[in-house]
Design an enzyme around this catalytic site. Structure first.
Site, short mmCIF file in Angstrom:
data_model
loop_
_atom_site.label_atom_id
_atom_site.label_comp_id
_atom_site.label_asym_id
_atom_site.label_seq_id
_atom_site.Cartn_x
_atom_site.Cartn_y
_atom_site.Cartn_z
N THR A 134 0.83 -1.21 0.00
CA THR A 134 0.00 0.00 0.00
C THR A 134 0.86 1.25 0.00
O THR A 134 0.56 2.23 -0.69
CB THR A 134 -0.96 0.01 1.21
OG1 THR A 134 -1.78 -1.16 1.15
CG2 THR A 134 -1.82 1.25 1.23
N CYS A 135 1.94 1.22 0.74
CA CYS A 135 2.84 2.38 0.83
C CYS A 135 3.44 2.71 -0.53
O CYS A 135 3.52 3.87 -0.92
CB CYS A 135 3.94 2.09 1.84
SG CYS A 135 3.33 1.60 3.47
N SER A 136 3.87 1.68 -1.27
CA SER A 136 4.52 1.88 -2.57
C SER A 136 3.53 2.10 -3.70
O SER A 136 3.83 2.82 -4.65
CB SER A 136 5.39 0.68 -2.90
OG SER A 136 6.49 0.61 -2.02
#
Length: 182
Positions: free
Chosen positions: A48-50
């Protein structure tokens, strides 16, 4: 105790990658006299972060700047080398300051850390976004575990008052006014 809107941010030290290697940056250097959109996430190179969090802030960088934000910064419990490599991988250039909170000391000071030992990840920063104006929190959006809604760039952008100037911009305007009145 968890930080809240209206609170002054705690003092602390973080790290970021420079052309000369890792460098420390104090929170006073980061926040004093500036309006900063700081978003935090559990880990570099995670799905999700990337795929969503960093790309969203990168895509909306210019719109945030137009709304008075001076600096967009990403905080994660990783070292400066990992944050530097992740920034390169994400193509952030100089648009997003990639900040390392290696031991989660700053996430702890904010009251926004959690234990991800059950996933083999140790202590991590919660997923959140905040706007800090001259050291004071003016917006704080903390995600529920596993969610990605309120800490998005779009949510931060929607919460910014159109044309609201940062603390630094307001000081310059006051100085200009004083010069003109003399």
């Amino acid at each position: 105790m968890t930080i809240k809107v209206g609170d002054k941010v705690p003092s602390g030290a973080l790290a970021h990658m420079t052309a000369d290697g890792p460098a420390k940056i104090t929170t006073d250097e980061l926040f004093s006299g500036k309006k900063v959109a700081l978003f935090a996430l559990p880990g570099a190179f995670t799905p999700t972060c990337s795929a969503k969090h960093v790309p969203g802030f990168l895509a909306h960088h210019d719109a945030l700047i137009a709304k008075g934000v001076d600096t967009v910064a990403c905080l994660s419990v990783n070292d400066a080398f990992v944050m530097g490599a992740w920034g390169k991988d994400q193509g952030v250039g100089d648009k997003i300051l990639m900040l390392a909170d290696g031991n989660a000391d700053y996430a702890d000071a904010l009251g926004l850390s959690f234990d991800a030992s059950g996933f083999g990840m140790g202590k991590r920063a919660a997923r959140f976004a905040m706007v800090v104006d001259d050291g004071t929190v003016t917006l704080l959006n903390v995600e529920e575990p596993g969610a990605f809604e309120v800490s998005s760039a779009e949510a931060v952008l929607a919460a910014q008052t159109p044309g609201r100037r940062s603390a630094a911009q307001r000081r310059v305007s006051r100085a200009d006014t004083r010069c003109l009145s003399n």
